[in-house]
Design a protein around this motif. Structure first.
Motif, PDB file in Angstrom:
ATOM      1  N   GLY A 167       0.771  -1.234   0.000  1.00 54.85           N
ATOM      2  CA  GLY A 167       0.000   0.000   0.000  1.00 54.85           C
ATOM      3  C   GLY A 167       0.800   1.279   0.000  1.00 54.85           C
ATOM      4  O   GLY A 167       0.247   2.337  -0.195  1.00 54.85           O
ATOM      5  N   ALA A 168       2.115   1.196   0.240  1.00 56.30           N
ATOM      6  CA  ALA A 168       2.891   2.427   0.241  1.00 56.30           C
ATOM      7  C   ALA A 168       3.883   2.396  -0.915  1.00 56.30           C
ATOM      8  O   ALA A 168       4.590   1.407  -1.121  1.00 56.30           O
ATOM      9  CB  ALA A 168       3.637   2.597   1.562  1.00 56.30           C
ATOM     10  N   LYS A 169       3.891   3.480  -1.680  1.00 58.15           N
ATOM     11  CA  LYS A 169       4.799   3.529  -2.830  1.00 58.15           C
ATOM     12  C   LYS A 169       6.057   4.287  -2.450  1.00 58.15           C
ATOM     13  O   LYS A 169       6.267   5.414  -2.867  1.00 58.15           O
ATOM     14  CB  LYS A 169       4.099   4.216  -4.006  1.00 58.15           C
ATOM     15  N   ILE A 170       6.883   3.710  -1.602  1.00 56.69           N
ATOM     16  CA  ILE A 170       8.060   4.449  -1.167  1.00 56.69           C
ATOM     17  C   ILE A 170       9.342   3.731  -1.549  1.00 56.69           C
ATOM     18  O   ILE A 170      10.413   4.147  -1.181  1.00 56.69           O
ATOM     19  CB  ILE A 170       8.036   4.696   0.352  1.00 56.69           C
ATOM     20  N   TRP A 171       9.243   2.647  -2.290  1.00 58.65           N
ATOM     21  CA  TRP A 171      10.447   1.919  -2.663  1.00 58.65           C
ATOM     22  C   TRP A 171      10.746   2.092  -4.149  1.00 58.65           C
ATOM     23  O   TRP A 171       9.830   2.288  -4.945  1.00 58.65           O
ATOM     24  CB  TRP A 171      10.284   0.431  -2.390  1.00 58.65           C
ATOM     25  N   ILE A 172      12.008   2.029  -4.495  1.00 56.41           N
ATOM     26  CA  ILE A 172      12.332   1.862  -5.902  1.00 56.41           C
ATOM     27  C   ILE A 172      13.145   0.583  -6.037  1.00 56.41           C
ATOM     28  O   ILE A 172      13.826   0.157  -5.095  1.00 56.41           O
ATOM     29  CB  ILE A 172      13.114   3.055  -6.496  1.00 56.41           C
ATOM     30  N   GLN A 173      13.051  -0.005  -7.204  1.00 58.07           N
ATOM     31  CA  GLN A 173      13.727  -1.278  -7.443  1.00 58.07           C
ATOM     32  C   GLN A 173      14.926  -1.028  -8.345  1.00 58.07           C
ATOM     33  O   GLN A 173      14.765  -0.594  -9.480  1.00 58.07           O
ATOM     34  CB  GLN A 173      12.743  -2.244  -8.113  1.00 58.07           C
ATOM     35  N   VAL A 174      16.119  -1.237  -7.796  1.00 55.33           N
ATOM     36  CA  VAL A 174      17.312  -1.083  -8.623  1.00 55.33           C
ATOM     37  C   VAL A 174      18.085  -2.383  -8.523  1.00 55.33           C
ATOM     38  O   VAL A 174      18.525  -2.763  -7.440  1.00 55.33           O
ATOM     39  CB  VAL A 174      18.189   0.094  -8.137  1.00 55.33           C
ATOM     40  N   GLY A 175      18.249  -3.048  -9.652  1.00 52.81           N
ATOM     41  CA  GLY A 175      18.909  -4.341  -9.631  1.00 52.81           C
ATOM     42  C   GLY A 175      18.084  -5.273  -8.758  1.00 52.81           C
ATOM     43  O   GLY A 175      16.876  -5.352  -8.889  1.00 52.81           O
ATOM     44  N   GLY A 176      18.738  -5.949  -7.829  1.00 50.85           N
ATOM     45  CA  GLY A 176      17.992  -6.833  -6.953  1.00 50.85           C
ATOM     46  C   GLY A 176      17.553  -6.161  -5.663  1.00 50.85           C
ATOM     47  O   GLY A 176      16.953  -6.792  -4.812  1.00 50.85           O
ATOM     48  N   PHE A 177      17.895  -4.884  -5.502  1.00 50.90           N
ATOM     49  CA  PHE A 177      17.642  -4.231  -4.220  1.00 50.90           C
ATOM     50  C   PHE A 177      16.447  -3.301  -4.306  1.00 50.90           C
ATOM     51  O   PHE A 177      16.228  -2.650  -5.326  1.00 50.90           O
ATOM     52  CB  PHE A 177      18.860  -3.400  -3.807  1.00 50.90           C
ATOM     53  N   SER A 178      15.681  -3.228  -3.233  1.00 58.03           N
ATOM     54  CA  SER A 178      14.707  -2.145  -3.164  1.00 58.03           C
ATOM     55  C   SER A 178      15.257  -1.074  -2.223  1.00 58.03           C
ATOM     56  O   SER A 178      15.771  -1.376  -1.146  1.00 58.03           O
ATOM     57  CB  SER A 178      13.345  -2.632  -2.709  1.00 58.03           C
ATOM     58  N   ILE A 179      15.167   0.141  -2.662  1.00 57.97           N
ATOM     59  CA  ILE A 179      15.739   1.258  -1.920  1.00 57.97           C
ATOM     60  C   ILE A 179      14.610   2.206  -1.557  1.00 57.97           C
ATOM     61  O   ILE A 179      13.674   2.404  -2.324  1.00 57.97           O
ATOM     62  CB  ILE A 179      16.795   1.995  -2.770  1.00 57.97           C
ATOM     63  N   GLN A 180      14.718   2.778  -0.376  1.00 62.18           N
ATOM     64  CA  GLN A 180      13.749   3.772   0.072  1.00 62.18           C
ATOM     65  C   GLN A 180      14.397   5.146  -0.075  1.00 62.18           C
ATOM     66  O   GLN A 180      15.163   5.551   0.798  1.00 62.18           O
ATOM     67  CB  GLN A 180      13.436   3.525   1.547  1.00 62.18           C
ATOM     68  N   PRO A 181      14.128   5.860  -1.153  1.00 65.27           N
ATOM     69  CA  PRO A 181      14.861   7.115  -1.379  1.00 65.27           C
ATOM     70  C   PRO A 181      14.560   8.167  -0.313  1.00 65.27           C
ATOM     71  O   PRO A 181      15.388   9.045  -0.069  1.00 65.27           O
ATOM     72  CB  PRO A 181      14.363   7.598  -2.739  1.00 65.27           C
ATOM     73  N   ALA A 182      13.405   8.064   0.343  1.00 66.34           N
ATOM     74  CA  ALA A 182      13.037   9.086   1.324  1.00 66.34           C
ATOM     75  C   ALA A 182      14.054   9.166   2.454  1.00 66.34           C
ATOM     76  O   ALA A 182      14.303  10.231   3.003  1.00 66.34           O
ATOM     77  CB  ALA A 182      11.649   8.784   1.880  1.00 66.34           C
ATOM     78  N   GLU A 183      14.664   8.001   2.806  1.00 67.34           N
ATOM     79  CA  GLU A 183      15.645   8.003   3.883  1.00 67.34           C
ATOM     80  C   GLU A 183      16.838   8.890   3.538  1.00 67.34           C
ATOM     81  O   GLU A 183      17.384   9.577   4.394  1.00 67.34           O
ATOM     82  CB  GLU A 183      16.141   6.574   4.163  1.00 67.34           C
ATOM     83  N   PHE A 184      17.242   8.857   2.259  1.00 72.72           N
ATOM     84  CA  PHE A 184      18.380   9.684   1.851  1.00 72.72           C
ATOM     85  C   PHE A 184      17.939  11.133   1.657  1.00 72.72           C
ATOM     86  O   PHE A 184      18.686  12.062   1.946  1.00 72.72           O
ATOM     87  CB  PHE A 184      19.001   9.122   0.579  1.00 72.72           C
ATOM     88  N   ALA A 185      16.681  11.284   1.174  1.00 72.34           N
ATOM     89  CA  ALA A 185      16.158  12.632   0.963  1.00 72.34           C
ATOM     90  C   ALA A 185      16.149  13.422   2.270  1.00 72.34           C
ATOM     91  O   ALA A 185      16.347  14.637   2.277  1.00 72.34           O
ATOM     92  CB  ALA A 185      14.750  12.552   0.390  1.00 72.34           C
ATOM     93  N   LYS A 186      15.972  12.703   3.386  1.00 71.22           N
ATOM     94  CA  LYS A 186      15.972  13.321   4.713  1.00 71.22           C
ATOM     95  C   LYS A 186      17.230  14.163   4.936  1.00 71.22           C
ATOM     96  O   LYS A 186      17.150  15.307   5.393  1.00 71.22           O
ATOM     97  CB  LYS A 186      15.886  12.172   5.717  1.00 71.22           C
ATOM     98  N   ILE A 187      18.393  13.601   4.614  1.00 69.13           N
ATOM     99  CA  ILE A 187      19.650  14.323   4.824  1.00 69.13           C
ATOM    100  C   ILE A 187      19.776  15.468   3.833  1.00 69.13           C
ATOM    101  O   ILE A 187      20.149  16.591   4.193  1.00 69.13           O
ATOM    102  CB  ILE A 187      20.848  13.359   4.682  1.00 69.13           C
ATOM    103  N   VAL A 188      19.432  15.172   2.574  1.00 68.69           N
ATOM    104  CA  VAL A 188      19.613  16.173   1.527  1.00 68.69           C
ATOM    105  C   VAL A 188      18.723  17.380   1.799  1.00 68.69           C
ATOM    106  O   VAL A 188      19.133  18.533   1.647  1.00 68.69           O
ATOM    107  CB  VAL A 188      19.309  15.542   0.156  1.00 68.69           C
ATOM    108  N   ILE A 189      17.501  17.114   2.247  1.00 65.24           N
ATOM    109  CA  ILE A 189      16.582  18.228   2.441  1.00 65.24           C
ATOM    110  C   ILE A 189      16.970  19.044   3.675  1.00 65.24           C
ATOM    111  O   ILE A 189      16.736  20.249   3.726  1.00 65.24           O
ATOM    112  CB  ILE A 189      15.123  17.742   2.499  1.00 65.24           C
ATOM    113  N   ALA A 190      17.616  18.402   4.645  1.00 67.19           N
ATOM    114  CA  ALA A 190      18.115  19.169   5.797  1.00 67.19           C
ATOM    115  C   ALA A 190      19.160  20.187   5.335  1.00 67.19           C
ATOM    116  O   ALA A 190      19.209  21.313   5.840  1.00 67.19           O
ATOM    117  CB  ALA A 190      18.709  18.235   6.844  1.00 67.19           C
TER     118      ALA A 190
END
Lengths: 475, 174
Positions: free
Chosen positions: A177-200
């Protein structure tokens, strides 16, 4: 010694000492505690020492050692506590994830839903290693945090991009139900976690320039400072952005995190209470509006209001929150002991979003308070870094990062304990999840970099040869 | 594994976890940094000591703050601290340990006054040979007042008498 004669006193700055040996001692402690926990789990589950003990111990110790050496070399005056605290949480997380891997119930659940069960702990150790690698990279490449100031608007665009990535068709992945992952290769990544630092970085850079306009150009009305319309622009933009995240990605946690972080930084930059009032009002309005028409969010709110009702459990298809609260309850004050609880009844996400319930059951109130205090200490060190930092950008960045960390802990812990609606976020460091561990290690790296700059003693002035000769000696 | 061992391990683990928290808090406690009052000339300590004594000028003494009393010279009824009782620095106390206390807006003063009416080197308070504390105006623009009288010469300070500098009031207390 007679001291009746007069000399003038000076007030000099005490440079913070380097404290690297303190850090090393605490770090050893922080590696030994998870080993003890690991032994405890093994003895409780199978009655013998767990076979992988040496491997995990050496792995964690090696990671901690590398991180320590890098700090010693590249940030010798950095805060002595941040690294051991983060290491302890990461180590405890590994142990509890391993403990949940041993649960037959979860192994069967994994087989039933994914076809095969794969142990999470080795992957988490790998993620921790990647996290430490990123930490090392931050330490080595970011020589001065003020460099980040140059990328204020670039980081805004980067953060927007990261947040929008999961919406890109073909790249984004909808999990439960939540669209917060992206699929790159075999990994799913949650970009929001990294966006947290960048947006700070963006908020810090933006507020540093605009804070006077935001603080001073305002009218006073009923004890509140009403900001001008044009100054309200950015806060409205961030608000709209977080609402959009909420609507399109149905990610309550991230939108709360971003908006909360912006309010915290706005308050710190302007010292105006009115911004907090506005922020709370706007987030309440936004949350209520979205909850009333977005079904996914509405379900979460229902599950929060009445976690034990049969209709709600049927509607959400899971009794996670009810099980989590039962786990906390059965833990009592001192807990059931590591490896002896039944928190695996939570089922799906027992080792990520709901991992705190396992701590609550197996370590009890005493243990979970210690864990929360460790989080509190990390936040405290972040805020202390902000106080000690001399440049406004560093201050704001340190406050923003530690504020984001604190909000994340609050949102997850509150959700699991039934204080606020559950959001799909992970507990920093202890929960299973690659993006979270890696991003939080980077966050600690940036904080350590700021604290190194803040605590580094000022270069001593060049000795003045005249000073000795012009001494006035009174008879 | 026996029940007893597991119970001991469970409680032991909680104890160790809390021990870590307590140690971490202790590290924070010992991690204070900021400002320290140092007497000028303290840097020349080792070499100049002998010569300084012969010149009847006492060797510089390093003050670390805190309640260290200077020798046995403290008389009964002598003030032990200086308290700022009015002004922006209200509540500040400085332990009196035989050192001169300089007051003013200059950053190297013992008490840095944030007061529009204070001069950069406004006044100083020092003990004379008998341990009696003396206040001396250093040619300030707006003057130093002891009670209501403007100071013209170095004057002994009675215990509890208000010394006024601009909006700041300073007292000596026991």
């Amino acid at each position: 010694m007679s001291s009746s004669n007069s000399h003038t006193s000076t007030i000099g700055a005490i440079g913070a000492p380097s404290r690297r040996n303190t850090e090393l001692a605490l770090l050893v402690f922080a590696v030994v505690i998870p080993l003890f926990a690991y032994m405890n789990v093994g003895l409780a589950i199978s009655g013998e020492l767990p076979p992988g003990m040496l491997g995990y111990g050496l792995g964690l110790g090696l990671l901690a050692g590398v991180a320590h050496l890098v700090v010693r070399k590249f940030a010798p005056y950095a805060d002595p506590l941040l690294l051991p605290l983060a290491t302890l949480l990461n180590g405890l997380g590994l142990v509890v994830i391993w403990r949940l891997d041993q649960s037959e119930r979860l192994q069967q659940l994994g087989k039933a839903s994914f076809g095969a069960f794969s142990a999470a702990a080795p992957k988490q150790l790998l993620y921790s290693a990647i996290g430490i690698a990123l930490f090392v990279a931050v330490m080595m490449l970011l020589k001065d945090h003020r460099v980040l100031q140059r990328y204020t608007y670039i980081s805004m665009i980067a953060a927007m991009g990261l947040l929008l990535l999961p919406l890109v068709p073909g790249l984004g992945k909808n999990i439960y139900g939540a669209k917060i992952w992206i699929q790159v290769g075999g990994f799913s990544i949650q970009p929001a976690e990294f966006a947290k630092i960048v947006i700070a970085v963006f908020f810090a850079g933006y507020l540093m320039v605009k804070r006077d306009a935001l603080a001073l150009a305002s009218r006073r009305f009923m004890g509140l400072y009403l900001p001008r319309g044009r100054d309200l622009g950015p806060i409205l933009a961030v608000w709209a952005m977080s609402i959009l995240i909420l609507v399109f990605e149905t990610d309550l946690g991230t939108s709360l995190l971003f908006f909360g972080m912006f309010i915290v930084m706005l308050y710190v930059a302007t010292e105006r209470t009115s911004w907090i009032v506005f922020g709370l009002l706007m987030s309440a309005i936004g949350a209520v509006t979205v909850a009333s028409f977005e079904p996914h969010v509405k379900v979460r709110v229902d599950a929060w209001l009445d976690p034990f009702s049969k209709e709600v459990i049927a509607q959400t298809g899971t009794d996670q929150i009810a099980q989590s609260m039962m786990a906390f309850g059965s833990g009592g004050t001192l807990g059931t002991g590591l490896g002896q609880g039944n928190s695996d009844l939570i089922g799906f996400a027992a080792n990520s979003d709901f991992i705190l319930a396992t701590y609550g059951e197996e370590l009890g109130l005493a243990g979970i308070m210690a864990v929360l205090l460790i989080y509190g200490l990390i936040v405290e060190r972040g805020v202390r870094t902000a106080l000690a930092a001399r440049d406004p950008f560093g201050k704001l960045l340190a406050v923003g990062l530690s504020g984001a960390f604190a909000i994340q802990v609050f949102v997850v812990a509150g959700g699991v304990m039934g204080l606020i609606p559950l959001t799909g976020m992970t507990m920093p460091f202890i929960a299973y999840g690659g993006s979270s561990v890696i991003a939080n290690w980077a966050l600690v790296g940036v904080l350590l970099r700021i604290s190194d700059t803040a605590r580094r003693p000022a270069p001593s002035p060049a000795p003045n040869p005249d000073a000795e000769m012009t001494q006035v000696v009174r008879p | 594994m026996s029940e007893l061992t597991l119970t001991v391990m469970r409680l032991g683990f909680l104890a160790v976890l809390w021990l870590f928290v307590i140690v971490a808090v202790q590290v924070i406690r010992s991690d204070l940094f900021g400002t320290r009052v140092t007497q000028r000339g303290a840097r020349r300590e080792s070499g100049g000591r002998q010569a300084a004594r012969q010149q009847a000028s006492p060797p510089p003494q390093r003050q670390q703050g805190g309640g260290r009393q200077s020798g046995g010279r403290q008389r009964r009824g002598a003030p032990t601290k200086l308290v700022v009782s009015e002004g922006t620095l209200t509540g500040t106390t400085v332990a009196l340990q035989g050192q001169t206390i300089s007051l003013g807006r200059a950053h190297d003063s013992t008490i840095v006054l944030d007061d529009d009416y204070a001069s950069s080197r406004h006044a100083r308070i020092y003990p004379d040979r008998d341990g009696q504390w003396i206040v001396e105006d250093l040619g300030s623009t707006n003057g130093t007042y002891l009670d209501r009288t403007r100071l013209t010469t170095p004057t002994p300070v009675p215990l509890g008498a208000p010394i006024r500098i601009g909006k700041t009031v300073i007292e000596l207390r026991k």
